[in-house]
Design a protein around this motif. Structure first.
Motif, PDB file in Angstrom:
ATOM      1  N   THR A 196      14.423 -50.620  40.863  1.00 21.21           N
ATOM      2  CA  THR A 196      15.778 -50.534  40.552  1.00 21.21           C
ATOM      3  C   THR A 196      16.768 -51.196  41.426  1.00 21.21           C
ATOM      4  OG1 THR A 196      15.356 -48.336  39.600  1.00 21.21           O
ATOM      5  CG2 THR A 196      17.658 -48.716  40.179  1.00 21.21           C
ATOM      6  N   ALA A 197      16.448 -51.254  42.731  1.00 19.30           N
ATOM      7  CA  ALA A 197      17.268 -52.063  43.631  1.00 19.30           C
ATOM      8  C   ALA A 197      16.996 -53.569  43.396  1.00 19.30           C
ATOM      9  CB  ALA A 197      16.862 -51.642  45.114  1.00 19.30           C
ATOM     10  N   ALA A 198      15.749 -53.715  42.982  1.00 18.75           N
ATOM     11  CA  ALA A 198      15.689 -55.299  42.692  1.00 18.75           C
ATOM     12  C   ALA A 198      16.212 -55.814  41.643  1.00 18.75           C
ATOM     13  CB  ALA A 198      14.087 -55.595  42.844  1.00 18.75           C
ATOM     14  N   VAL A 199      16.075 -55.208  40.464  1.00 21.85           N
ATOM     15  CA  VAL A 199      16.804 -55.493  39.183  1.00 21.85           C
ATOM     16  C   VAL A 199      18.336 -55.457  39.315  1.00 21.85           C
ATOM     17  CG1 VAL A 199      17.312 -54.693  36.937  1.00 21.85           C
ATOM     18  CG2 VAL A 199      14.991 -54.661  37.854  1.00 21.85           C
ATOM     19  N   THR A 200      18.921 -54.556  40.141  1.00 21.80           N
ATOM     20  CA  THR A 200      20.245 -54.485  40.389  1.00 21.80           C
ATOM     21  C   THR A 200      20.722 -55.583  41.203  1.00 21.80           C
ATOM     22  OG1 THR A 200      20.159 -52.109  40.206  1.00 21.80           O
ATOM     23  CG2 THR A 200      22.220 -52.932  41.336  1.00 21.80           C
ATOM     24  N   TYR A 201      20.199 -55.913  42.072  1.00 25.13           N
ATOM     25  CA  TYR A 201      20.476 -57.148  43.064  1.00 25.13           C
ATOM     26  C   TYR A 201      20.469 -58.363  42.081  1.00 25.13           C
ATOM     27  CZ  TYR A 201      20.248 -60.858  46.553  1.00 25.13           C
ATOM     28  OH  TYR A 201      20.280 -61.927  47.174  1.00 25.13           O
ATOM     29  N   LEU A 202      19.457 -58.726  41.463  1.00 23.88           N
ATOM     30  CA  LEU A 202      19.301 -59.993  40.651  1.00 23.88           C
ATOM     31  C   LEU A 202      20.391 -59.927  39.613  1.00 23.88           C
ATOM     32  CD1 LEU A 202      15.309 -59.947  39.919  1.00 23.88           C
ATOM     33  CD2 LEU A 202      16.687 -61.480  41.679  1.00 23.88           C
ATOM     34  N   SER A 203      20.741 -58.914  39.083  1.00 24.81           N
ATOM     35  CA  SER A 203      21.879 -58.608  38.034  1.00 24.81           C
ATOM     36  C   SER A 203      23.254 -58.942  38.364  1.00 24.81           C
ATOM     37  CB  SER A 203      21.771 -57.495  37.192  1.00 24.81           C
ATOM     38  OG  SER A 203      20.452 -57.229  36.467  1.00 24.81           O
ATOM     39  N   LEU A 204      23.373 -58.527  39.695  1.00 24.31           N
ATOM     40  CA  LEU A 204      24.624 -58.578  40.109  1.00 24.31           C
ATOM     41  C   LEU A 204      24.900 -60.082  40.773  1.00 24.31           C
ATOM     42  CD1 LEU A 204      25.315 -55.286  41.790  1.00 24.31           C
ATOM     43  CD2 LEU A 204      26.165 -56.254  39.842  1.00 24.31           C
ATOM     44  N   THR A 205      23.820 -60.822  41.211  1.00 23.48           N
ATOM     45  CA  THR A 205      23.908 -62.049  41.913  1.00 23.48           C
ATOM     46  C   THR A 205      23.718 -63.229  40.765  1.00 23.48           C
ATOM     47  OG1 THR A 205      21.578 -62.072  42.394  1.00 23.48           O
ATOM     48  CG2 THR A 205      22.990 -61.072  43.918  1.00 23.48           C
ATOM     49  N   PHE A 206      23.756 -62.958  39.618  1.00 26.06           N
ATOM     50  CA  PHE A 206      23.684 -63.962  38.633  1.00 26.06           C
ATOM     51  C   PHE A 206      24.683 -64.901  38.909  1.00 26.06           C
ATOM     52  CE2 PHE A 206      24.818 -65.307  34.174  1.00 26.06           C
ATOM     53  CZ  PHE A 206      23.622 -66.145  33.970  1.00 26.06           C
ATOM     54  N   ASP A 207      24.325 -66.388  38.873  1.00 28.21           N
ATOM     55  CA  ASP A 207      25.211 -67.148  38.956  1.00 28.21           C
ATOM     56  C   ASP A 207      25.421 -68.574  38.068  1.00 28.21           C
ATOM     57  OD1 ASP A 207      22.850 -68.440  39.517  1.00 28.21           O
ATOM     58  OD2 ASP A 207      23.136 -69.023  41.606  1.00 28.21           O
ATOM     59  N   GLY A 208      24.728 -67.906  36.814  1.00 26.36           N
ATOM     60  CA  GLY A 208      24.615 -69.037  35.593  1.00 26.36           C
ATOM     61  C   GLY A 208      23.261 -69.777  35.958  1.00 26.36           C
ATOM     62  N   GLU A 209      22.792 -69.922  37.026  1.00 24.53           N
ATOM     63  CA  GLU A 209      21.314 -70.836  36.988  1.00 24.53           C
ATOM     64  C   GLU A 209      20.276 -69.968  37.269  1.00 24.53           C
ATOM     65  OE1 GLU A 209      22.003 -73.874  39.971  1.00 24.53           O
ATOM     66  OE2 GLU A 209      23.783 -74.684  38.589  1.00 24.53           O
ATOM     67  N   GLY A 210      20.425 -68.575  38.051  1.00 25.64           N
ATOM     68  CA  GLY A 210      19.519 -67.945  38.277  1.00 25.64           C
ATOM     69  C   GLY A 210      19.175 -66.709  37.345  1.00 25.64           C
ATOM     70  N   TYR A 211      18.824 -65.719  37.724  1.00 31.25           N
ATOM     71  CA  TYR A 211      18.274 -64.535  36.783  1.00 31.25           C
ATOM     72  C   TYR A 211      19.558 -64.003  36.168  1.00 31.25           C
ATOM     73  CZ  TYR A 211      13.537 -64.296  38.463  1.00 31.25           C
ATOM     74  OH  TYR A 211      12.018 -64.323  38.741  1.00 31.25           O
ATOM     75  N   GLY A 212      19.446 -63.574  34.911  1.00 34.28           N
ATOM     76  CA  GLY A 212      20.254 -63.123  34.059  1.00 34.28           C
ATOM     77  C   GLY A 212      19.869 -61.481  34.002  1.00 34.28           C
ATOM     78  N   VAL A 213      20.771 -60.590  33.158  1.00 34.89           N
ATOM     79  CA  VAL A 213      20.490 -59.206  33.212  1.00 34.89           C
ATOM     80  C   VAL A 213      19.272 -59.000  32.606  1.00 34.89           C
ATOM     81  CG1 VAL A 213      21.302 -57.083  32.061  1.00 34.89           C
ATOM     82  CG2 VAL A 213      23.017 -58.487  33.223  1.00 34.89           C
ATOM     83  N   TRP A 214      18.751 -59.464  31.213  1.00 36.84           N
ATOM     84  CA  TRP A 214      17.679 -59.401  30.482  1.00 36.84           C
ATOM     85  C   TRP A 214      16.557 -59.878  31.324  1.00 36.84           C
ATOM     86  CZ3 TRP A 214      17.786 -55.280  27.963  1.00 36.84           C
ATOM     87  CH2 TRP A 214      18.828 -54.851  27.151  1.00 36.84           C
ATOM     88  N   PRO A 215      16.634 -60.963  31.786  1.00 31.69           N
ATOM     89  CA  PRO A 215      15.448 -61.567  32.763  1.00 31.69           C
ATOM     90  C   PRO A 215      15.060 -60.750  33.675  1.00 31.69           C
ATOM     91  CG  PRO A 215      16.704 -63.571  32.166  1.00 31.69           C
ATOM     92  CD  PRO A 215      17.616 -62.233  31.763  1.00 31.69           C
ATOM     93  N   ALA A 216      16.129 -60.204  34.503  1.00 37.76           N
ATOM     94  CA  ALA A 216      15.836 -59.207  35.344  1.00 37.76           C
ATOM     95  C   ALA A 216      15.365 -57.963  35.320  1.00 37.76           C
ATOM     96  CB  ALA A 216      17.276 -59.102  36.395  1.00 37.76           C
TER      97      ALA A 216
END
Length: 613
Positions: free
Chosen positions: A253-273
């Protein structure tokens, strides 16, 4: 001194008196007597129409089949594999399915054991009975018996239902597998003979009082079928899995939340996370842990098999290591289940062991095969001179009668003199002796008999009367079912490992205390009247540990108990937090063997006991 012969339970002695525990027998008889008022059976038995009506009312005289189809046990829902299949993750699904199948095999053999135990009980019942209907005796399928049927019982017959005995001679009944009593019991009019026991000697008639699940045998099967506890090993695996799953869920949950919030257009998005988190969560579930543990215990089972200990349930290896209390049956488990001649006591001048044994043998039909255990004990003694017996002529012989509790013979000796010999219960034989003989030995003899009774040791008195003279007490033989040679050492080693050992037996309190004393187990043996009971189909109370646990913990064992008592003793100890083991060999032990964390069926155990362990 004669070397004492061994005597198998298959050829065991008739009891000197009705040896069924008095309080238990009285309770069962009172219930049966009340039931008899509703049987309404005449001398000609039931009519076929009435029997058919009662069959519809009470059901067939058989145990219910509690087994779940084996295919259903194996093919339980596999939600995780279904999820991966829906996601088209075929490689992962294949791997996970293989692991689930391995786990399925483990659960498959664990879940079907209660049904196997009941099946073993059903297989031990005889299929036919002698029943009287419409005035005619005929053989009938025992499953068709109904309450009120008039049935005949003879030596060697298996009792097809709980039967209330009617008028007739007393019968000797072997019910050791049901109650744990080490000797057959004498039962007569008004007594309840239990389904699954065997008639050792005598003939009589009776009325069927209970059938199917309402019998003593059926209640035992119901207790086995009511046990569906998850083993301690499975509980540990589940606790570990839940803890890891909870911890993994927090991290994912912490990892998915972090990846979703740090989306910069080039990295992970919500669904990939979220997809990444799902894969990580599945990978963190220890699906192979049970397979690894099972494989490890399988190796241990091979080592135990080399020591002649067959492991039927792999999880019991782990549970055995953590066992804190061991409950054990007595007859056939702690003891040999064989009667042994202990000592020969003399009460007449010049009467040595050989002379006393010879007189006891003369009160038998020594030229024929032994008819009961007492005759076998005497005739197999090594110091018995069989040639001297043949020099006597037996003029008259009265076989053992449960009411008279003695055997008599009239003989002519080598010198032509005629004399009588009597052997039987000590109190009975003493009363036959003349007044002078009773006065000289009465106090000593009575004190010895009382001492033996308190220790649970059986005794057989022998007296002789010359022609025209008075009866004189010659001697007394004592016999007992002794402990197995390795029992005491095994108990000592268990106690050294911190395991508390308790005896729970259906036998008499005096016999239980003597056995416990000789094995160093203590002599605080309680009775069944201090224990709870349970009716068929009734839910096991969750307050057993609170209400009875302390009392059970303080006792060294219990005597005169029924299968439900053993079952509830084990459950009360488990509710107190103990890891409980149970050892036994009879049908009466099967419910407790099934309920215990570790069930141990000893060598020579019944099929029901082996299936329940």
């Amino acid at each position: 001194m004669c070397k004492p012969p061994l005597l198998d339970r298959d050829n065991q002695a008739p009891a000197d008196e009705a040896d069924e525990p008095e309080d238990l027998q009285t309770a069962s008889e009172d219930s049966a007597l009340k039931h008899r008022l509703d049987l309404q059976t005449g001398e000609d038995g039931l009519s076929e129409e009435e029997a058919a009506r009662r069959l519809l009312q009470h059901g067939r005289n058989e145990l219910p089949d509690l087994r779940t189809p084996k295919w259903r046990i194996f093919l339980e829902p596999r939600d995780t594999a279904h999820t991966l299949r829906a996601a088209q993750e075929w490689p992962d699904m294949s791997t996970l399915t293989a692991l689930l199948l391995l786990n399925g095999f483990v659960g498959f053999f664990e879940d079907m054991r209660a049904g196997d135990a009941v099946a073993a009980l059903k297989a031990s019942l005889k299929p036919e009975a002698q029943v009287k209907r419409a005035g005619a005796w005929r053989k009938a399928d025992a499953s068709q018996l109904v309450p009120g049927d008039r049935v005949a019982l003879a030596a060697g017959a298996n009792v097809p239902a709980d039967i209330l005995l009617g008028r007739g001679m007393q019968v000797q009944v072997d019910q050791a597998a049901l109650t744990g009593e080490s000797l057959p019991v004498s039962l007569g009019e008004g007594s309840l003979v239990k389904m699954g026991s065997t008639i050792v000697s005598g003939e009589t008639e009776g009325l069927v009082a209970h059938t199917g699940v309402n019998t003593f045998f059926g209640k035992t099967a119901a207790l086995i079928g009511s046990t569906h506890d998850v083993g301690n090993f499975q509980k540990v695996i589940l606790r570990i899995t839940r803890a890891l799953l909870l911890f993994s869920s927090l991290l994912v949950t912490a990892a998915v939340t972090y990846l979703s919030l740090t989306f910069d257009g080039e990295g992970y998005g919500v669904w990939p996370a979220v997809s990444f988190g799902a894969v990580l969560l599945v990978a963190s579930i220890p699906i192979a842990m049970q397979v690894v543990c099972t494989a490890t215990m399988a190796l241990g089972s091979r080592l135990l098999a080399a020591k002649k200990a067959i492991v039927a349930r792999l999880a019991s290896i782990e549970q055995l290591a953590g066992m804190t209390v061991l409950c054990s049956d007595k007859t056939g488990t702690l003891t040999l289940n064989k009667m042994v001649l202990q000592e020969v006591l003399s009460y007449a001048k010049g009467a040595d062991d050989a002379a006393i044994l010879a007189l006891a043998a003369l009160a038998t039909r020594w030229k024929e095969p032994p008819k009961d255990a007492l005759d076998t004990l005497v005739l197999r003694a090594e110091c018995l001179d069989r040639a001297s017996l043949d020099r006597h002529e037996q003029l008259d012989f009265t076989p053992f009668d449960p009411k008279l509790r003695r055997t008599e013979a009239t003989l002519r000796g080598p010198d032509g003199g005629v004399f009588d010999v009597v052997k039987g219960a000590p109190d009975v034989v003493l009363r036959l002796c003349d007044e002078a003989n009773r006065s000289s030995i009465g106090a000593v003899f009575a004190a010895k008999v009382e001492e033996l009774a308190q220790r649970g040791i059986r005794a057989l008195a022998v007296a002789r009367r010359p022609e025209g003279g008075g009866m004189e007490m010659v001697g007394m033989l004592t016999f007992l079912d002794p402990p197995r040679p390795d029992t005491k050492r095994t108990i000592e080693r268990a106690m050294q490992q911190g395991v508390v050992v308790k005896m729970i037996t259906g036998d008499h309190g005096a016999i239980a205390r003597e056995t416990a004393r000789s094995l160093g187990m203590g002599d605080e043996i309680g009775a069944s009247d201090s224990l709870p009971t349970i009716l068929p189909g009734e839910e096991v109370p969750r307050t057993l540990g609170r209400d009875y646990g302390a009392m059970i913990e303080k006792s060294d064992g219990f005597a005169q108990v029924f299968p439900e008592h053993k079952f509830l003793i084990v459950e009360a100890l488990r509710q107190r937090g103990h890891s409980v083991g149970m050892t036994g060999d009879g049908v009466n032990d099967a419910p407790a063997l099934k309920k215990a964390d570790v069930g141990i069926a000893v060598e020579g155990a019944t099929d029901a006991a082996r299936a329940a362990s």
